[in-house]
Design an enzyme around this catalytic site. Structure first.
Site, mmCIF file in Angstrom:
data_model
loop_
_atom_site.group_PDB
_atom_site.id
_atom_site.type_symbol
_atom_site.label_atom_id
_atom_site.label_comp_id
_atom_site.label_asym_id
_atom_site.label_seq_id
_atom_site.Cartn_x
_atom_site.Cartn_y
_atom_site.Cartn_z
ATOM 1 N N TRP A 102 0.816 -1.226 0.000
ATOM 2 C CA TRP A 102 0.000 0.000 0.000
ATOM 3 C C TRP A 102 0.833 1.252 0.000
ATOM 4 O O TRP A 102 0.563 2.195 -0.755
ATOM 5 C CB TRP A 102 -1.017 -0.021 1.137
ATOM 6 C CG TRP A 102 -2.030 -1.099 0.907
ATOM 7 C CD1 TRP A 102 -2.209 -2.235 1.645
ATOM 8 C CD2 TRP A 102 -2.964 -1.186 -0.194
ATOM 9 N NE1 TRP A 102 -3.192 -3.005 1.079
ATOM 10 C CE2 TRP A 102 -3.676 -2.401 -0.032
ATOM 11 C CE3 TRP A 102 -3.265 -0.368 -1.289
ATOM 12 C CZ2 TRP A 102 -4.681 -2.806 -0.931
ATOM 13 C CZ3 TRP A 102 -4.258 -0.769 -2.178
ATOM 14 C CH2 TRP A 102 -4.952 -1.974 -1.989
ATOM 15 N N ASP A 172 -1.618 6.537 6.280
ATOM 16 C CA ASP A 172 -2.730 5.699 5.816
ATOM 17 C C ASP A 172 -3.045 4.709 6.937
ATOM 18 O O ASP A 172 -2.220 3.860 7.268
ATOM 19 C CB ASP A 172 -2.270 4.967 4.538
ATOM 20 C CG ASP A 172 -3.293 3.954 4.017
ATOM 21 O OD1 ASP A 172 -4.349 3.769 4.654
ATOM 22 O OD2 ASP A 172 -3.020 3.353 2.959
ATOM 23 N N LYS A 196 -12.304 -1.832 6.085
ATOM 24 C CA LYS A 196 -11.602 -2.846 6.860
ATOM 25 C C LYS A 196 -12.176 -2.906 8.279
ATOM 26 O O LYS A 196 -12.665 -3.926 8.717
ATOM 27 C CB LYS A 196 -10.094 -2.568 6.907
ATOM 28 C CG LYS A 196 -9.429 -2.204 5.567
ATOM 29 C CD LYS A 196 -9.474 -3.274 4.544
ATOM 30 C CE LYS A 196 -9.017 -3.008 3.128
ATOM 31 N NZ LYS A 196 -8.027 -2.031 2.781
HETATM 32 C C1 LIG Z 1 -7.359 -1.583 1.414
HETATM 33 C C2 LIG Z 1 -6.294 -0.596 1.581
HETATM 34 C C3 LIG Z 1 -6.118 0.484 0.695
HETATM 35 C C4 LIG Z 1 -6.951 0.658 -0.555
HETATM 36 O O1 LIG Z 1 -8.212 1.053 -0.232
HETATM 37 P P1 LIG Z 1 -9.302 1.381 -1.380
HETATM 38 O O2 LIG Z 1 -10.407 1.940 -0.554
HETATM 39 O O3 LIG Z 1 -9.625 0.082 -2.041
HETATM 40 O O4 LIG Z 1 -8.723 2.359 -2.309
HETATM 41 C C5 LIG Z 1 -5.122 1.401 0.962
HETATM 42 N N1 LIG Z 1 -4.328 1.278 2.030
HETATM 43 C C6 LIG Z 1 -4.450 0.253 2.903
HETATM 44 C C7 LIG Z 1 -3.550 0.166 4.075
HETATM 45 C C8 LIG Z 1 -5.435 -0.712 2.693
HETATM 46 O O5 LIG Z 1 -5.571 -1.727 3.562
#
Ligand SMILES: *Cc1c(COP(=O)(O)O)cnc(C)c1O
Length: 361
Positions: A102, A172, A196
């Protein structure tokens, strides 16, 4: 009601109470003769719910007044581009900590926009470790330092965060938000997709220190400009209403279950059950991750051969344990044990792992 054991990495398990609340209220929201997903986002019914949602989010994470909080669409992925577009100043660099899939994607997007200094690159370790936060100091002339608090695919998680002084720290937190208390004051921006730990896919949460906006680049198209979103509290265009409504119900569920500290306790308990099983297996199961940075949310592990892993997955799925296949980029097994996953499901997985070892060890 029968529920499968859901170890999917995202979208992922929801609290069953929240699913029931959605079912009960989807046609007629609190006796108002209207569904939440039929109502205008410019009307009181949505706005009251949205304000409650933002208020709860602030309360549960302890977000100070000088931060804006709102939701956008576009997923966490859109933020990979928006962050450098807004904050990577021409003539400066941005420090990126590339610790897994990511943050790698975020780095790739930033490199298309400006100068990136790869502060840390976990490629050689196959993304199994992190830099010691105490040793992390941003470059001179850095626009910001970027990290991913929990790498969902590789299973590495920051246990504490670096001090970046005057340089903004951006994170993030898609896959570990509200699984523990977070020192929000250390960060200038925290963001993530909600699918998540917080609800169904659709919304992306943005927590941003107001002062960060003073350093933004000008002349961006409307949707890509945080200044506009901050001013409109995320309601510049139509927000992902259903996702936000469900997030509000999940936040209430988190509050009833002890808040961020309660979620941390659950996360430690559940992840320890699996790590103890791995560590106690005499090498039958192996965790590739540096023990100092093991994720409490996503637990990748390996068996001795691809064949054995295939057998493990097929027996697990026959027991209605879903989503245990590792991401296609890394293989192996991965158990995601987000907030809403019941501890009984984690115990069932550990029992299965022990039985499988007896039969195949
Ligand atoms: C799932 C995830 C993403 C991507 O998320 P989207 O909403 O599908 O764009 C980005 N960063 C992390 C850490 C993730 O787990």
């Amino acid at each position: 009601m029968y529920r499968k054991k859901n170890f999917f990495a995202g979208p992922s398990v929801m609290p069953v109470e929240v699913l029931e609340q959605l079912r009960d209220q989807i046609v007629d929201y609190q006796g108002q003769g209207l569904s939440m997903i039929e109502a205008s986002h410019r009307g009181g019914m949505f706005e009251d719910m949205y304000d409650e949602c933002l208020g709860l989010f602030r309360e549960l994470l302890g977000i100070p007044e000088e931060y804006d909080v709102y939701f956008l669409g576009g997923g966490a992925t859109l933020q990979f581009a928006m962050i450098p577009m807004n904050f990577l100043r021409p003539g400066s660099v941005a420090d990126y900590i590339k610790s897994g899939t990511w943050s790698n994607k975020a780095t790739d997007d930033a490199q298309k926009i400006g100068d990136v200094h790869l502060y840390f690159d976990g490629t050689d370790s196959k993304f199994t470790t992190l830099p010691d936060p105490k040793t992390v100091h941003p470059s001179k002339n850095s626009s910001y330092l970027y990290l991913c608090s929990n790498e969902t695919i590789h299973g590495v998680e920051w246990q504490s965060f670096p001090d970046t002084g005057d340089v903004p720290l951006i994170a993030d937190m898609s896959s570990d938000i509200l699984s523990r208390p977070v020192p929000v004051e250390k960060f200038d921006m925290i963001y993530g997709g909600v699918q998540k730990n917080l609800g169904p896919a659709g919304a992306t949460f943005i927590i941003m220190k107001k002062s960060l906006l003073e350093k933004r680049n000008e002349n961006l198209p409307a949707y890509l400009n945080y200044q506009l979103h901050a001013k409109e509290k995320g309601l510049y265009n139509t927000p992902p209403v259903f996702s936000i409504w469900a997030v509000k119900l999940v936040l209430e569920w988190i509050k009833r279950n002890g808040g961020a500290a309660g979620m941390q306790k659950r996360a430690v308990e559940k992840s320890s059950i699996i790590y103890d099983t791995i560590d106690g297996s005499g090498g039958f199961y192996r965790s590739p991750v540096d023990p100092a940075y093991r994720s409490r949310m996503n637990i990748p592990f390996r068996l001795s051969s691809d064949e054995l892993e295939k057998k493990f997955l097929s027996e697990a799925s026959a027991l209605d344990m879903l989503g245990l296949k590792g991401h296609r980029s890394v293989g192996g097994i991965r158990a995601s044990v987000y907030n809403a996953l019941p501890v009984e499901d984690v115990r069932a997985l550990a029992d299965f792992m022990k039985g499988f070892q007896k039969r195949n060890g």
